[in-house]
Scaffold this active site. Structure first.
Site, PDB file in Angstrom:
ATOM      1  N   CYS A  83     -43.506 -33.296 -23.227  1.00  0.00           N
ATOM      2  CA  CYS A  83     -42.519 -32.174 -22.745  1.00  0.00           C
ATOM      3  C   CYS A  83     -41.670 -31.678 -24.039  1.00  0.00           C
ATOM      4  CB  CYS A  83     -41.825 -32.584 -21.733  1.00  0.00           C
ATOM      5  SG  CYS A  83     -42.298 -33.431 -20.522  1.00  0.00           S
ATOM      6  N   CYS A 206     -36.273 -31.493  -8.714  1.00  0.00           N
ATOM      7  CA  CYS A 206     -36.952 -31.255  -9.598  1.00  0.00           C
ATOM      8  C   CYS A 206     -37.821 -30.063 -10.009  1.00  0.00           C
ATOM      9  CB  CYS A 206     -38.417 -31.890  -9.178  1.00  0.00           C
ATOM     10  SG  CYS A 206     -38.142 -33.433  -8.011  1.00  0.00           S
ATOM     11  N   LYS A 328     -35.179 -26.142 -14.292  1.00  0.00           N
ATOM     12  CA  LYS A 328     -35.436 -26.081 -12.898  1.00  0.00           C
ATOM     13  C   LYS A 328     -35.786 -24.950 -12.406  1.00  0.00           C
ATOM     14  CE  LYS A 328     -34.285 -28.026  -9.288  1.00  0.00           C
ATOM     15  NZ  LYS A 328     -35.129 -26.842  -8.838  1.00  0.00           N
ATOM     16  N   HIS A 332     -41.673 -25.357 -15.782  1.00  0.00           N
ATOM     17  CA  HIS A 332     -41.573 -26.237 -17.024  1.00  0.00           C
ATOM     18  C   HIS A 332     -42.906 -26.116 -17.479  1.00  0.00           C
ATOM     19  CE1 HIS A 332     -41.200 -29.354 -19.701  1.00  0.00           C
ATOM     20  NE2 HIS A 332     -41.290 -30.273 -18.845  1.00  0.00           N
TER      21      HIS A 332
END
Ligand code: ZN
Lengths: 384, 146
Positions: A83, A206, A328, A332
């Site tokens: 990431c 998440c 959030k 992502h």
């Protein structure tokens, strides 16, 4: 060695982008970064692509992007550190300019995640941890951060409410960001009504998978001053690692990679945590943002929960954090997240962040984590 | 035969293959470096202290304290049939950490960070292939082949 300045930034819309291939997403961000810089693409000496290959059908992505952007025959390469791939691309571009190899480099963070089928996603989800000793027990990405959260709650009294304060804040700002996947405010009531993922996390703890791209154009100091009226200086650019296996970590209430990268980035830039006015941190899960406050020194270890509850990370607080919505609310798209963070901080330092503008922002920071903390990149950015 | 280890196994071959064979016989093994004496759990073939590749297996008690845990509801491929399941990380008495599922000897309501637990070898019964793992149990729970 030359100072490195950011002269152009571009950002596409994050979300389910069924309208575009990954190279088309990259093109959107690249074109708007060139327009922002006011330079022609011929001025670009090289490109670096930050992306995670296993989500794409196209193998060896850098080449196809280079072709679609019209940058052939100039050099390109791909960086991958989960990431944090976008920030790794930034770091290698920065290194190449520091070394005098290139003068102007375009960094393209991009990812198309929604083309995989649900079974493919679920299979990948089972291999995020260390596969020899951990994945055989069905560990997941939210599962690891949930264990960090449980331990943080146990050691410091961090509460479920404080975790949700992070989600509420980030959705509040995401609602104002035209590039965000989720553009709606949420309430704690709504969040606690969502499904369980891994205790104590529910859906609203998440971040969500997304497609997207963001591009940053970097230049050596001389060219940066020629091109840009307000170059944003990349004065701190640090990277550190922590063990991939949680079994090899002494503590699970923070990310040792983040602490180390932050200390190095602050030292390089000659600033401290109190100087930072605006930051984008890696809030892949609600606890991750609380740990980031602590690892970056915005508050003391263990005080991250009260820090967000007291609204110290809203605009007007001690340090504005993720006022673009964070992972959030923005979503992502893993390879694009690092460059998206840099995009936001550049806009803030230039004073171009509109209704989300942090007053007098002169020093900003990005904190981009790979995986469950095995990689962390911290950038310190400054305006003259 | 490391392919025996785990409900889903991603690493069939390793220099510590015999870990799974020992586990099948009810023994939980760590490693000790024959050069410098450094120990490790999970076992590793190449010493993290002196870089020697000369190691031996040593049996560990599996006793320790619960460091943290979570109940995983959204499960990945291969774990749908057992979800939800509770995973814990344990600080082992002899050093090192282990990650495992909670077994039947501990009720969900009793689970709390800091509690004493023991890692106990297990065999997954229903499958044709041998599958071995370990679970977190009340200290003193004995391994029995079923
Ligand atoms: Zn040794």
């Amino acid at each position: 060695m030359t100072r490195v300045g950011i002269v152009g930034v571009g950002h596409g819309v994050f979300g389910r982008r069924s309208d575009a291939t990954v190279q088309e997403l990259a093109f959107e961000a690249f074109r708007s970064a060139l327009e922002d810089a006011g330079i022609d693409r011929d001025a670009v000496d090289a490109s670096v692509v930050g992306s995670v290959p296993e989500y794409h059908k196209q193998r060896s992505l850098a080449g196809v992007i280079q072709e679609y952007l019209g940058l052939v025959p100039k050099p390109t390469w791909l960086t991958e550190v989960a990431c944090a791939s976008g920030s790794a691309a930034m770091r290698t571009a920065w290194m190449s300019i520091k070394a005098g190899v290139h003068d102007i480099v375009a960094v393209i963070g991009c990812q198309k995640m929604t083309e995989l089928s649900t079974p493919e996603i679920l299979a990948l989800m089972g291999r995020v941890g260390e596969v020899q000793w951990e994945s055989g027990f069905g560990t997941t990405f939210p599962g690891y951060y949930a264990m960090f959260a449980k331990r943080h709650m146990h050691e410091f009294g961090t509460t479920r409410e404080q975790l949700l304060d992070v989600a509420v804040k980030n959705h509040h700002y995401g609602a104002m960001n035209p590039f965000a996947l989720f553009r709606k405010e949420i309430t704690k009531e709504k969040a606690t009504a969502s499904e369980d993922v891994a205790t104590p996390f529910q859906v609203y703890d998440c971040c969500a998978n997304a497609d997207g791209a963001a591009c940053i154009v970097l230049a050596g100091e001389g060219r940066a001053r020629e091109i840009s009226e307000v170059p944003i200086w990349l004065d701190g650019m640090a990277c550190a690692t922590a063990s991939m296996s949680v079994l090899r970590r002494p503590s699970l209430v923070g990310l040792p990679s983040a602490e180390r990268a932050a200390a190095e980035a602050y030292a390089m830039a000659g600033v401290g945590p109190a100087d930072v006015k605006v930051a984008d941190v890696h809030d892949c899960f609600t606890i991750a943002e609380i740990m980031a406050y602590e690892d970056l020194g915005f508050c003391k270890k263990g005080e991250g929960g009260p820090f967000v509850a007291d609204r110290q990370t809203y605009v007007g607080g001690k340090v504005a954090v993720n006022v673009d919505g964070g992972l959030k609310a923005k979503g992502h798209p893993i390879g694009a997240t690092g460059t998206s963070m840099t995009y936001e901080i550049v806009k803030q330092l230039r004073g171009e962040a509109g209704e989300r503008q942090v007053p007098d922002a002169d020093v900003g920071l990005t904190h981009n984590v790979g995986g469950i903390g095995q990689y962390c990149f911290v950038q310190v950015l400054k305006r003259d | 035969m490391f392919k025996w280890f785990g409900k889903v196994n991603y690493t069939p071959y390793t220099k510590v293959n015999d870990f799974a064979r020992y586990l099948k016989d009810g023994h939980l093994m760590g490693s000790r470096c024959k050069s410098c004496g450094a120990t490790s759990f999970p076992p590793r073939a190449d010493c993290d202290s002196c870089m020697s590749g000369d190691f031996e297996f040593i049996e560990v008690s599996g006793k320790g304290k619960l460091h943290t845990f979570t109940k995983i509801v959204a499960a990945p491929t291969g774990f749908e049939d057992v979800a939800p399941y509770i995973v814990g990380v344990v600080d082992l008495q002899e050093g090192g950490k282990a990650l495992a599922w909670f077994g039947d000897s501990i009720a969900e309501a009793e689970i709390e960070i800091g509690m004493d637990v023991q890692i106990v070898p297990r065999i997954i019964e229903e499958l044709e292939d041998i599958k071995v793992y370990y679970s977190l149990e009340q200290p003193g729970t004995t391994w029995s082949k079923v």
